[in-house]
Design an enzyme around this catalytic site. Structure first.
Site, mmCIF file in Angstrom:
data_model
loop_
_atom_site.group_PDB
_atom_site.id
_atom_site.type_symbol
_atom_site.label_atom_id
_atom_site.label_comp_id
_atom_site.label_asym_id
_atom_site.label_seq_id
_atom_site.Cartn_x
_atom_site.Cartn_y
_atom_site.Cartn_z
ATOM 1 N N ASP A 10 39.894 9.665 71.569
ATOM 2 C CA ASP A 10 39.495 10.442 70.491
ATOM 3 C C ASP A 10 38.728 9.499 69.424
ATOM 4 O OD1 ASP A 10 39.747 12.502 68.395
ATOM 5 O OD2 ASP A 10 41.324 11.162 67.443
ATOM 6 N N SER A 11 38.389 9.996 68.509
ATOM 7 C CA SER A 11 37.776 8.935 67.267
ATOM 8 C C SER A 11 38.665 7.981 66.604
ATOM 9 C CB SER A 11 37.172 9.891 66.055
ATOM 10 O OG SER A 11 37.846 10.537 65.564
ATOM 11 N N CYS A 73 40.019 15.181 71.789
ATOM 12 C CA CYS A 73 39.002 15.322 70.341
ATOM 13 C C CYS A 73 38.552 16.766 70.290
ATOM 14 C CB CYS A 73 38.211 14.174 70.171
ATOM 15 S SG CYS A 73 36.999 14.480 68.957
ATOM 16 N N THR A 75 36.211 17.669 68.314
ATOM 17 C CA THR A 75 34.765 17.738 67.964
ATOM 18 C C THR A 75 33.984 17.488 69.260
ATOM 19 O OG1 THR A 75 35.433 16.893 65.800
ATOM 20 C CG2 THR A 75 33.165 16.588 66.607
ATOM 21 N N GLU A 152 44.044 9.224 58.922
ATOM 22 C CA GLU A 152 43.653 7.659 59.082
ATOM 23 C C GLU A 152 44.144 6.829 58.331
ATOM 24 O OE1 GLU A 152 42.165 6.417 62.184
ATOM 25 O OE2 GLU A 152 42.270 8.323 63.076
ATOM 26 N N CYS A 186 41.565 20.264 65.305
ATOM 27 C CA CYS A 186 41.353 18.966 65.534
ATOM 28 C C CYS A 186 42.439 18.002 65.708
ATOM 29 C CB CYS A 186 40.716 18.296 64.197
ATOM 30 S SG CYS A 186 40.592 16.692 63.829
ATOM 31 N N THR A 187 42.438 17.279 67.006
ATOM 32 C CA THR A 187 43.775 16.449 67.223
ATOM 33 C C THR A 187 44.337 15.691 66.135
ATOM 34 O OG1 THR A 187 42.344 14.840 68.187
ATOM 35 C CG2 THR A 187 43.027 16.570 69.476
ATOM 36 N N HIS A 188 43.402 15.352 65.192
ATOM 37 C CA HIS A 188 44.377 14.613 64.046
ATOM 38 C C HIS A 188 45.348 15.434 63.147
ATOM 39 C CE1 HIS A 188 41.341 11.514 64.336
ATOM 40 N NE2 HIS A 188 41.921 10.718 63.559
HETATM 41 N N1 DGL Z 1 40.284 14.194 66.231
HETATM 42 C C1 DGL Z 1 39.049 14.614 66.296
HETATM 43 C C2 DGL Z 1 38.827 16.164 66.478
HETATM 44 O O1 DGL Z 1 39.741 16.648 67.097
HETATM 45 C C3 DGL Z 1 38.116 13.919 65.475
HETATM 46 C C4 DGL Z 1 38.272 14.003 64.055
HETATM 47 C C5 DGL Z 1 36.929 13.114 63.302
HETATM 48 O O2 DGL Z 1 36.790 12.142 63.965
HETATM 49 O O3 DGL Z 1 36.206 13.786 62.694
HETATM 50 O O4 DGL Z 1 37.797 16.744 66.127
#
Ligand code: DGL
Length: 276
Positions: A10-11, A73, A75, A152, A186-188
């Site tokens: 992931d990011s 992720c 995205t 983050e 989004c996984t965040h």
């Molecule tokens: N966690 C990621 C997602 O699911 C990326 C979020 C990001 O870096 O913008 O989209």
């Protein structure tokens, strides 16, 4: 038995939502996690850049013997996976399809909300996935670009006034639409689940795409021999800060130590992968 690892990326911190579930469902697996903390966020970047980052993240993971890659992720799953998947010989599991399947199973009133990054929402990936499974569902989607920086920076705890205000601002319309199911696309975002649940109400089912992708992975990977269970963490910047928040998110019992990776040096995807 297949002792090769499962790669997850992931990011940043978001992919830990998949790691947590993989550790729970498949405790004997060797997991290799990469969080691209030096280049987060991905969600506001161009398709070209997201594809380039995905190639590099995948190339890094494939420098280890792997049996599957979980693209934790939203995205990348929405924007780049279709392209990069064709260049890789191990199975890649994205988060979109597993999350859509769960949402369609859960909804009673067929009103489903979707929140995600700008890239994910613009791609329309979740709507397409939901409508393929059930053309009669009604959807409402919204990009929530401030959620990733909040997470983050560790601003995901109940009582955080700034995070609460941002949640209210982004989710107002979705709540008014009367959804009974909300995809945290989004996984965040599952790290903000307590705040989101407090605002949406307990009657709304929250779908965690990372957890759904992990559950799907369990259905097809050949398991490791018992006793192999461990997770290695790698990041592209600030391992200490990642380790600190990751420990909190993963339950606090585990001290997370992450190693630094020069991700820009990984360009070429190795197709083959030795069975260990
Ligand atoms: N966690 C990621 C997602 O699911 C990326 C979020 C990001 O870096 O913008 O989209």
């Amino acid at each position: 038995m297949d002792n090769r690892a499962i790669g997850v990326f992931d990011s940043g911190l978001g992919g830990l939502t998949a790691v947590r579930q993989l550790q729970k469902l498949m405790p004997d697996e060797h997991i290799i996690y990469f969080g691209d903390t030096g280049r987060v966020p991905y969600g506001s970047r161009s398709r070209r850049t997201i594809i380039q980052y995905t190639r590099q993240d995948t190339a890094f993971l494939l420098s280890h013997p792997l049996k599957a890659i979980v693209v934790a992720c939203g995205t990348v799953s929405s924007v780049a996976m279709g392209t990069v998947q064709q260049e890789v010989s191990v199975p890649m599991v994205g988060v979109v399809q597993p999350a859509c399947r769960r949402a369609v199973q859960e909804t009673k009133n067929r009103k489903i909300g979707i929140i995600g990054t700008k890239g994910t929402i613009q791609s329309g990936s979740y709507e397409a996935g939901l409508h393929t499974l059930n053309p009669s569902v009604q959807t409402i989607a919204r990009a929530c670009p401030l959620f990733v920086p909040l997470v983050e920076n560790g601003r995901f705890r109940t009582g955080d006034r700034v995070a609460e205000l941002v949640v209210e601002e982004y989710l107002q319309e979705i709540r008014a639409f009367g959804v009974d199911t909300l995809i945290l696309g989004c996984t965040h975002y599952p790290l903000l689940a307590d705040l989101i649940r407090a605002y949406m109400g307990d009657q709304v089912t929250l779908i965690d795409p990372g957890a759904e992708a992990a559950a799907y992975t369990k259905t097809f990977v050949e398991p490791c021999e018992p006793g192999n269970g461990r997770t290695e963490y790698y990041v592209s910047d600030d391992p200490d800060s990642f380790g600190q928040y990751a420990s909190v998110f993963l339950g606090g019992n585990e001290t997370v130590r992450a190693d630094l990776v020069d991700i820009a040096s990984y360009e070429t995807i190795r197709k083959g992968n030795q069975k260990g």
